[in-house]
Design an enzyme around this catalytic site. Sequence first.
Site, short mmCIF file in Angstrom:
data_model
loop_
_atom_site.label_atom_id
_atom_site.label_comp_id
_atom_site.label_asym_id
_atom_site.label_seq_id
_atom_site.Cartn_x
_atom_site.Cartn_y
_atom_site.Cartn_z
N SER A 117 83.44 -16.39 -42.27
CA SER A 117 83.70 -16.24 -40.84
C SER A 117 84.03 -14.81 -40.46
O SER A 117 84.71 -14.08 -41.20
CB SER A 117 84.87 -17.14 -40.45
OG SER A 117 85.32 -16.87 -39.14
N TYR B 230 93.31 -20.20 -40.09
CA TYR B 230 91.90 -20.44 -40.37
C TYR B 230 91.27 -19.19 -41.00
O TYR B 230 90.60 -19.27 -42.04
CB TYR B 230 91.15 -20.81 -39.08
CG TYR B 230 89.65 -20.72 -39.24
CD1 TYR B 230 88.97 -21.61 -40.06
CD2 TYR B 230 88.92 -19.72 -38.59
CE1 TYR B 230 87.59 -21.51 -40.23
CE2 TYR B 230 87.55 -19.63 -38.75
CZ TYR B 230 86.88 -20.53 -39.57
OH TYR B 230 85.53 -20.43 -39.74
N LYS C 266 89.69 -18.58 -44.89
CA LYS C 266 88.35 -18.09 -45.23
C LYS C 266 88.41 -16.84 -46.10
O LYS C 266 87.63 -16.67 -47.05
CB LYS C 266 87.55 -17.83 -43.95
CG LYS C 266 87.10 -19.08 -43.22
CD LYS C 266 86.09 -19.86 -44.06
CE LYS C 266 85.46 -21.00 -43.28
NZ LYS C 266 84.44 -21.73 -44.07
#
Length: 346
Positions: A127, A153, A157
């Site tokens: 991401s 989040y 990643k």
Amino acid sequence: MTPSYVLVTGGGGFIGSHTVVALQERGLQVIVVDDHSTSSPAALDRVAEVSGVRPLLYSLDLNDRGALNRVFSMHRIDAVIHFAARKAVGESTEIPFEYFDVNIGGTASLLRVMHEHGVHRLVFSSSCSIYGDGAPDGTPLAETAPARPTNPYAWSKWACEQVIAQGCLFHPELRAISLRYFNPVGAHPSGLLGEDPLGEPRNLMPYLMQVAAGQRAQLTVFGQDYPTADGSAVRDYIHVCDVADGHLVALDHLDDIPGHRVINLGTGIGTSVLALRTTTEMVTGRRIPYLLRGRRRGDVAALIADAGRARREWGWQPRHDLTEMCGDAWKFTRANPHGYQALSAV
């Protein structure tokens, strides 16, 4: 000979399902592993309708290594494309430990099982959120830009990339590419396959589509004081079919060099939330009322890709513009006003 397979984790999700279609249209055998915690099993019915082939499906959690081992034991798997993850920035600030367990734990479990079964080729769905606040002046970000994750989040990643890189370091037979793509939107041009979030959408495009379809009264725009042209956050939106194509190209180039590589997938064009709303109004012919609210925790002002490396090394570049992204998303919404679940309930 026993056919070899590409295993796709999270293959029932938005990007995963489009990638499964692209793989099968190329003639590759596909196995999908998905627990359907954030996706509908009906998406794979649509995959079969679009591509003419139904992939093998195993419903399991990646952290269940026993179940995952059985899948690898039953099939000759040549490579893995790893999508399975929780992916909402805002939600990750509310339940960070669940994000770490699912995203980091699931990736570590997958790598362990791959190693045990002699599978050494991996494409990882990463991401752009890893770049954090991005460049202060909003210029496109290359892969050499420092990692500055600002929410759980993004941290998950980034941690997954580090786990994969360490695996490559200590197991030189492992080849891995992490694709940092920016904001996938749109839908398959057939209108059969698209983004069908469970519950309230946490991504902008499906929310816009639901407002355009009259299912929601208005769009909530988080942040009106960012240092951007209109005060709303700027993102690099890319058509989901271009992202799917990028995964196939990455698969083709896994064996180019050893180790772990990071590649951006994006258009290099920044579009603000309010500008995307305007384009959606133009494409749909529907008014999109909106409400301005304060910034959302964990969000950043601008993230725009420098995808020059993918173009130089692979010849990959996106083919769809913003109008096509909105148009394909609207086509899917009109054909599936209540998503896949309405079809499943019939």
